[in-house]
Design a protein around this motif. Structure first.
Motif, PDB file in Angstrom:
ATOM      1  N   LEU A 111       2.186  13.195  -9.315  1.00  0.00           N
ATOM      2  CA  LEU A 111       0.753  13.477  -9.422  1.00  0.00           C
ATOM      3  C   LEU A 111      -0.068  12.272  -8.989  1.00  0.00           C
ATOM      4  CD1 LEU A 111      -1.739  15.118 -10.306  1.00  0.00           C
ATOM      5  CD2 LEU A 111      -1.315  14.292 -12.645  1.00  0.00           C
ATOM      6  N   TYR A 112       0.225  11.104  -9.539  1.00  0.00           N
ATOM      7  CA  TYR A 112      -0.551   9.908  -9.189  1.00  0.00           C
ATOM      8  C   TYR A 112      -0.459   9.622  -7.695  1.00  0.00           C
ATOM      9  CZ  TYR A 112      -0.499   9.198 -14.245  1.00  0.00           C
ATOM     10  OH  TYR A 112      -0.639   9.370 -15.597  1.00  0.00           O
ATOM     11  N   GLU A 113       0.727   9.712  -7.141  1.00  0.00           N
ATOM     12  CA  GLU A 113       0.877   9.418  -5.715  1.00  0.00           C
ATOM     13  C   GLU A 113       0.152  10.446  -4.857  1.00  0.00           C
ATOM     14  OE1 GLU A 113       5.099   8.811  -5.138  1.00  0.00           O
ATOM     15  OE2 GLU A 113       4.974   6.783  -6.014  1.00  0.00           O
TER      16      GLU A 113
ATOM     17  N   GLN B 288      -1.937   3.734  -5.678  1.00  0.00           N
ATOM     18  CA  GLN B 288      -1.083   2.796  -4.954  1.00  0.00           C
ATOM     19  C   GLN B 288      -0.128   2.099  -5.916  1.00  0.00           C
ATOM     20  OE1 GLN B 288      -3.322  -0.418  -3.220  1.00  0.00           O
ATOM     21  NE2 GLN B 288      -1.506  -1.404  -2.398  1.00  0.00           N
ATOM     22  N   HIS B 289       1.155   2.121  -5.594  1.00  0.00           N
ATOM     23  CA  HIS B 289       2.177   1.430  -6.397  1.00  0.00           C
ATOM     24  C   HIS B 289       1.987  -0.071  -6.220  1.00  0.00           C
ATOM     25  CE1 HIS B 289       6.255  -0.026  -7.446  1.00  0.00           C
ATOM     26  NE2 HIS B 289       6.158   0.943  -8.346  1.00  0.00           N
TER      27      HIS B 289
ATOM     28  N   TYR C 135       0.535   1.276 -11.130  1.00  0.00           N
ATOM     29  CA  TYR C 135      -0.298   1.834 -10.053  1.00  0.00           C
ATOM     30  C   TYR C 135      -1.750   1.430 -10.241  1.00  0.00           C
ATOM     31  CZ  TYR C 135       3.466   5.037  -8.698  1.00  0.00           C
ATOM     32  OH  TYR C 135       4.641   5.566  -8.259  1.00  0.00           O
ATOM     33  N   VAL C 136      -2.494   1.419  -9.132  1.00  0.00           N
ATOM     34  CA  VAL C 136      -3.935   1.251  -9.153  1.00  0.00           C
ATOM     35  C   VAL C 136      -4.532   2.474  -8.456  1.00  0.00           C
ATOM     36  CG1 VAL C 136      -4.015  -0.095  -7.004  1.00  0.00           C
ATOM     37  CG2 VAL C 136      -5.888  -0.301  -8.675  1.00  0.00           C
ATOM     38  N   ALA C 137      -5.634   2.968  -8.993  1.00  0.00           N
ATOM     39  CA  ALA C 137      -6.309   4.131  -8.422  1.00  0.00           C
ATOM     40  C   ALA C 137      -6.951   3.777  -7.087  1.00  0.00           C
ATOM     41  CB  ALA C 137      -7.381   4.638  -9.385  1.00  0.00           C
TER      42      ALA C 137
END
Length: 167
Positions: A136-138, A143-144, A163-165
């Motif tokens: 979902l985040y990716e 960004q990892h 991760y950063v948005a």
């Protein structure tokens, strides 16, 4: 079914606690356990919290808080962007009744909008075992920024991805 995301109210805490216990039983989230779910849902660092509803029933939860010294994702991002203004995203969970309906995505997007309105970047860490959350985040463009070891309980540990948005 209609998905509604709204700010979490104090009257939602019992439903969120029950939902958290369900999710821990099915997914092992959070890895620390759920001995005191209401305390876990109401950290002193909280800056915003939301619930996801389907047909009026709480089926999901998310929270944004200020970083602490133990937030690995915040530390990693500050190493890259020392002047970054950040909030930590977490305590995202969706019960079985809300899965595969977009509830998790709506909760994440709500938190991202909140952070942007505060002129903050969101960071998070997610345990390696939580593959659906990572996907979902990716998919949403997070960004990892690194991998760490999450320590919990009596000497337990697991790999966590930070991760950063997207800005």
């Amino acid at each position: 079914m209609t998905i509604r995301v709204r700010p979490r109210a104090a009257t939602d805490l019992d439903a969120c606690a029950r939902l958290l216990i369900e999710v821990h039983g099915t997914d092992g989230y959070p890895v620390e356990g759920v001995a005191d779910p209401v305390s876990w849902l109401t950290p002193a660092t909280a800056a915003g919290a939301w619930v996801g509803e389907l047909e009026g029933a709480v089926v999901g939860h998310a929270l944004v808080g200020t970083p602490t010294a133990t937030d690995d994702a915040a530390r990693l991002w500050k190493e890259r962007e020392p002047l970054a203004q950040i909030l930590v995203f977490g305590r995202l969970f969706v019960g079985t009744a809300g899965r595969n309906r977009g509830v998790g995505e709506r909760l994440v997007r709500t938190a991202m909008t909140f952070a942007a309105e505060q002129e903050q970047r969101l960071v998070l860490d997610v345990m390696d075992k939580d593959k659906a959350a990572i996907r979902l985040y990716e998919r949403l463009g997070w960004q990892h920024i690194g991998t760490t070891t999450h320590h919990f309980g009596q000497g337990n540990r697991t790999e966590a991805h930070c991760y950063v948005a997207p800005s």
